[in-house]
Design a protein around this motif. Structure first.
Motif, PDB file in Angstrom:
ATOM      1  N   LYS A   9       0.841  -1.195   0.000  1.00 33.01           N
ATOM      2  CA  LYS A   9       0.000   0.000   0.000  1.00 33.01           C
ATOM      3  C   LYS A   9       0.876   1.245   0.000  1.00 33.01           C
ATOM      4  N   MET A  47      -7.264  -2.812   5.044  1.00 33.52           N
ATOM      5  CA  MET A  47      -7.336  -3.439   3.721  1.00 33.52           C
ATOM      6  C   MET A  47      -8.190  -4.700   3.754  1.00 33.52           C
ATOM      7  N   ARG A  50     -11.758  -3.196   3.214  1.00 30.49           N
ATOM      8  CA  ARG A  50     -11.768  -2.279   2.069  1.00 30.49           C
ATOM      9  C   ARG A  50     -11.988  -0.820   2.446  1.00 30.49           C
ATOM     10  N   GLU A  53      -7.637   0.487  -0.033  1.00 28.12           N
ATOM     11  CA  GLU A  53      -7.434  -0.451  -1.141  1.00 28.12           C
ATOM     12  C   GLU A  53      -5.940  -0.653  -1.375  1.00 28.12           C
ATOM     13  N   PRO A  54      -5.490  -1.911  -1.574  1.00 21.12           N
ATOM     14  CA  PRO A  54      -4.067  -2.140  -1.837  1.00 21.12           C
ATOM     15  C   PRO A  54      -3.627  -1.504  -3.164  1.00 21.12           C
ATOM     16  N   THR A  55      -2.362  -1.094  -3.217  1.00 20.32           N
ATOM     17  CA  THR A  55      -1.773  -0.610  -4.470  1.00 20.32           C
ATOM     18  C   THR A  55      -1.385  -1.796  -5.343  1.00 20.32           C
ATOM     19  N   ARG A  58      -3.145  -8.996  -3.500  1.00 14.08           N
ATOM     20  CA  ARG A  58      -4.551  -9.319  -3.260  1.00 14.08           C
ATOM     21  C   ARG A  58      -4.788  -9.668  -1.792  1.00 14.08           C
ATOM     22  N   ASP A  65     -11.165 -13.134  -3.468  1.00 13.30           N
ATOM     23  CA  ASP A  65     -10.431 -11.878  -3.613  1.00 13.30           C
ATOM     24  C   ASP A  65     -11.433 -10.753  -3.341  1.00 13.30           C
ATOM     25  N   ALA A  67     -11.338  -7.683  -3.715  1.00 13.24           N
ATOM     26  CA  ALA A  67     -11.446  -6.601  -4.700  1.00 13.24           C
ATOM     27  C   ALA A  67     -12.742  -6.755  -5.501  1.00 13.24           C
ATOM     28  N   PRO A  71     -18.236  -3.906  -0.945  1.00 12.73           N
ATOM     29  CA  PRO A  71     -17.743  -3.548   0.392  1.00 12.73           C
ATOM     30  C   PRO A  71     -18.809  -3.658   1.470  1.00 12.73           C
TER      31      PRO A  71
END
Ligand SMILES: Nc1ncnc2c1ncn2[C@@H]1O[C@H](COP(=O)(O)OP(=O)(O)OP(=O)(O)O)[C@@H](O)[C@H]1O
Ligand SMILES: [Mg+2]
Length: 327
Positions: A9, A47, A50, A53-55, A58, A65, A67, A71
């Motif tokens: 992140k 993370m 959510r 959010e990760p850069t 996963r 996952d 993503a 949320p």
């Protein structure tokens, strides 16, 4: 249950809060994240639901996952005790506790009944405390409400960010023990953030020791204390790590000396005398040593599950037990 795969992140201003993090928390496991201020603990936790959010990399919850998970649906499964508790000041304790069930659309009476049940579970009387506002509670009581609120919708996953941070050491230890007793029955999957090494050791099935944005070691507290993976970890856990290990090392049968021949047989219902100097097999070396140090005799009786004496523990036995746990 929770899985980080090479997660990084970077915040927009260029701060790398978390750098290539990989670890896993099993279902029903309590993992503590411990490290100095600013090392990325809260970022890691946020993370999972959510809020951040990760850069890169996963995060998986229950094999998915996140993503790709809505949320709101995700957060329904995840209770969150935020740093500094974060109760709504203008809502009563009962309504604070009922926040999530209310958001989930429960009927008001059902949400409040659930909230009352949870308050009792964390040791608050809903009839006394339920109608108060957060400012009318002690720090320790507020922290209990924070935990009750996170548990209200019975989520399988709990994120706890310094949940017992704002109270004195005595209250903290009581809240820790209460939570451990609770966890033994509810078996949530828990990530618990702390900067207190003692708390990380006491609470964690496993612990992650953070350096700057990275995990330096991820293992059971006993292993981290016995074999720090890096000089940083050794320094972080402290020069007295052998003492800290007493709290996570059990008394086993191998550590005992035989009972003296003239040991009086225990007589049920005997006249009250001084409390017997005994500890159960499987109790911690810390409790055993504390008793040994208070006693003139230099040994303790260790008892089995049926309460019968199995042998004695001496200071040499404590030393043997620690050395054995090292091996
Ligand atoms: N929104 C943000 N924008 C930029 N940098 C941030 C942001 N949030 C956190 N950081 C930085 O990321 C790093 C990690 O922050 P984080 O809150 O995860 O630390 P922490 O380990 O929880 O610390 P503490 O123990 O003090 O709560 C810090 O250097 C912090 O300043
Ligand atoms: Mg934090």
């Amino acid at each position: 249950m929770i899985r980080f795969e090479q997660v990084t992140k970077r915040y927009p201003d260029g701060t790398t809060a978390v750098d290539d993090l990989s670890f896993e928390v099993a279902e029903g496991e309590l993992v503590t994240l411990v490290g100095p201020s600013g090392c990325g603990k809260t970022t890691t936790m946020m993370m999972v639901n959510r809020l951040v959010e990760p850069t890169a990399g996963r995060v998986l919850v229950d094999g998915h996952d996140i993503a790709g998970v809505d949320p709101v649906a995700l957060r329904r499964k995840i209770g969150y005790v935020i740093q500094q508790v974060g109760l709504f000041p203008h809502r009563t304790v009962l309504d604070n506790t009922a926040t999530v069930p209310a958001l989930l659309g429960w009927k008001k009476t059902a949400a409040r009944a659930r909230a009352a049940e949870l308050l009792e579970l964390v040791g608050l009387d809903p009839a006394v405390h339920g109608s108060r506002y957060p400012a009318q509670l002690s720090g320790g009581q507020r922290q209990r409400v924070g935990v009750a609120r996170a548990l209200a919708a019975d989520p399988p996953v709990l994120l706890m960010d310094e949940p017992f941070g704002a109270v004195d050491p005595v209250v903290r230890e009581r809240l820790q023990n209460e939570f451990l007793a609770l966890q033994a029955t509810v078996r949530k999957t828990v990530l618990l953030v702390t900067h207190d090494i003692e708390e990380a050791v006491r609470m964690g099935d496993r612990m992650a020791v953070y350096g700057q944005g990275r995990i330096e070691q991820f293992d059971t507290p006993a292993t981290v204390l016995a074999s720090p993976a890096t000089p940083y970890v050794a320094d972080f856990v402290g020069g007295d790590r052998a003492l800290k290990r007493l709290a996570v090392t059990p008394v086993t049968a191998e550590d005992l000396d035989p009972l003296p021949d003239d040991a009086p047989a225990p007589v049920p219902g005997a006249a009250p005398g001084p409390a017997p100097r005994s500890v159960p097999l499987g109790g911690t070396l810390k409790d055993a040593l504390a008793l040994l140090l208070q006693d003139d005799s230099g040994h303790l009786t260790v008892t089995g599950a049926d309460g019968r004496p199995l042998g004695t523990l001496t200071p040499a036995g404590v030393h043997r037990a620690l050395r054995r746990a090292d091996a």
